[in-house]
Design a protein around this motif. Sequence first.
Motif, short mmCIF file in Angstrom:
data_model
loop_
_atom_site.label_atom_id
_atom_site.label_comp_id
_atom_site.label_asym_id
_atom_site.label_seq_id
_atom_site.Cartn_x
_atom_site.Cartn_y
_atom_site.Cartn_z
N GLU A 65 0.93 -0.84 0.12
CA GLU A 65 -0.40 0.06 0.02
C GLU A 65 0.97 1.07 0.00
O GLU A 65 0.48 2.32 -0.80
N ILE A 66 1.78 1.37 0.69
CA ILE A 66 3.29 2.12 0.82
C ILE A 66 3.75 2.73 -0.17
O ILE A 66 3.41 3.59 -1.22
N GLU A 119 1.42 4.16 -2.96
CA GLU A 119 0.59 5.50 -2.01
C GLU A 119 2.15 6.29 -2.83
O GLU A 119 1.69 7.42 -3.77
N LYS A 179 1.80 7.38 -6.93
CA LYS A 179 0.89 8.20 -7.04
C LYS A 179 1.10 9.67 -6.22
O LYS A 179 1.47 10.60 -7.55
N LEU A 180 2.24 9.95 -5.32
CA LEU A 180 2.42 10.90 -5.01
C LEU A 180 3.74 11.47 -6.45
O LEU A 180 3.42 12.67 -6.34
N ARG A 203 6.66 14.20 1.61
CA ARG A 203 5.43 12.80 1.82
C ARG A 203 6.03 11.60 1.55
O ARG A 203 6.41 10.38 2.27
N LEU A 217 7.24 7.83 3.16
CA LEU A 217 6.86 7.21 3.47
C LEU A 217 7.78 6.10 3.57
O LEU A 217 8.14 4.56 3.33
#
Length: 528
Positions: A371-372, A375, A378-379, A424, A428
Amino acid sequence: MKAKVNNQTNVIIYCRVSTDEQRKGTSVEVQEERLRGYCKYKGYNIIELPNFKEDESAKTFKKRPVMQSILSYIKSHKKEVNKLLFLRWNRFSRDLPQATNVVNDLLSMGVEPNAIEEEINFNSANWPMLLGVYIGQAQGDNISRSKATKDGIYGTASQGKCYNKAPRGYKNKHRVDNNGMVLEKYVEFSEEANSIRKAFEEFAKGTISADYARRRYCPQIAESTFLGMLRNPFYIGKIKVPEYNGISSHLVDGRHEPLISEDTFQRIQDLLDGKKKSKPKLSKPTNPDLFLRKFLVCPICGHSLTGATSRGNGGKYTYYNCCHDAKHIRKRAEEVNEGFAKYVGALKPSIEVLNLYKEVLKDLHVDSKREIQAEINKLNKEVTAKQSQIESVEDMLIMDKSHSNRYNRILERYEKEVSELQTRISTLELSKRGNIEPKLSYAIMLINNIDSYIRDAPLETKIKLIGSIFDDKIEYDGEKYRTNSYNKVLDLIFQQTNELRGKKKEKGERNTSFSNSVPRPGVEPGWK
């Protein structure tokens, strides 16, 4: 819409607008009017596409969606389009190498690109030279403006001056003469400076999260914005000078007043980078034999127990007693400490349950890492999109100096957003790197030998361990230990231990209570 196949010349018109062109009276509407008038005069048939007006000032053709759709239409309707017309060559491109490639591609498909106000005869041998003059002039103008802008930014930053909109906590000001001419630009603290300073200082202590500090002291600031602010050296009185002519980016002393100290800023960076915090120190020296005085309370008055060592009968004896009234309770320290070790040992779940939890948490950690990573991906896409927006704003800034303040504000906002996204991503990435298995093995070993740690561990370790288990004070009446709540994770493990062994929770029993030294069903006393 499909082109008309007849003896007429079929053309596609293309309009692209930028702020400087609008000032010169060539807005997208004016361009369209002139192109349509020209086609009517020439007797050309205009292929009416859904969209032929571009409001992008991107450097590359790939970043212009309308131009891309026109080129795609031409490729899929070969021999149906004869010309691609625009007002001037600088509306087509300001980059000579790219423009030359696209022109050659169009000519190879039988489509003639041309500017109605700067027409080129492609049957002539000197058309490449004319193309170079028209587009090369626009490209040279871009380069000149870009250099002037970068020179100005570098010069201003090198002097320690703020060259963009000041960050939150500051505001831009200027001094003017009697004629209204600006004499000097500077920044000063804004009304929210004190609340931002407090949020920074409280977060730097390492006792609260960044978001909690933001919500408590400056909730009007968005979370993503606040994370970017925590990384900004402007708040310690520094100005970041951008890379220029081979000189790498660096910091200089700014002319503005710092909001926080450099020590506070560095502690904030360490927290954001996940560096190990310094070991917390006890408020004052503690007698190793009285390590429970921070946790035990009197059953009569509720005051904390304290203690002392006294001499008598040829030796030294240490006692716990009520700090409010020593008559309420007074007990030998070694008896209290050993009883507490047995009490904590009774909280030991079965090793089978602990191993089961280890396997479950390992599986969850693998899922969490996936999941990380999703993310992070996506970032990264968001960062790429923001960087494209930054390029567009830089183009507009180069072409339109009269609105430089507006474009600088937009540019600063985009750069802040990129910085926040990158922060961010870094956070992560740090959370993804850890190997959980050694930590789980250590935690299980610790829980399974918790009574031994209470007896033999160093003083600070004992205090940390007890503080991590018990959320509230522990009442001690001279024989039994009672508390209203303890660590929720341990409580869940005990509950699952009972359920796995077929034990049901007693009616009225609270999951967060452990009323006395007698262990619940399924919890194996550590001293047996």
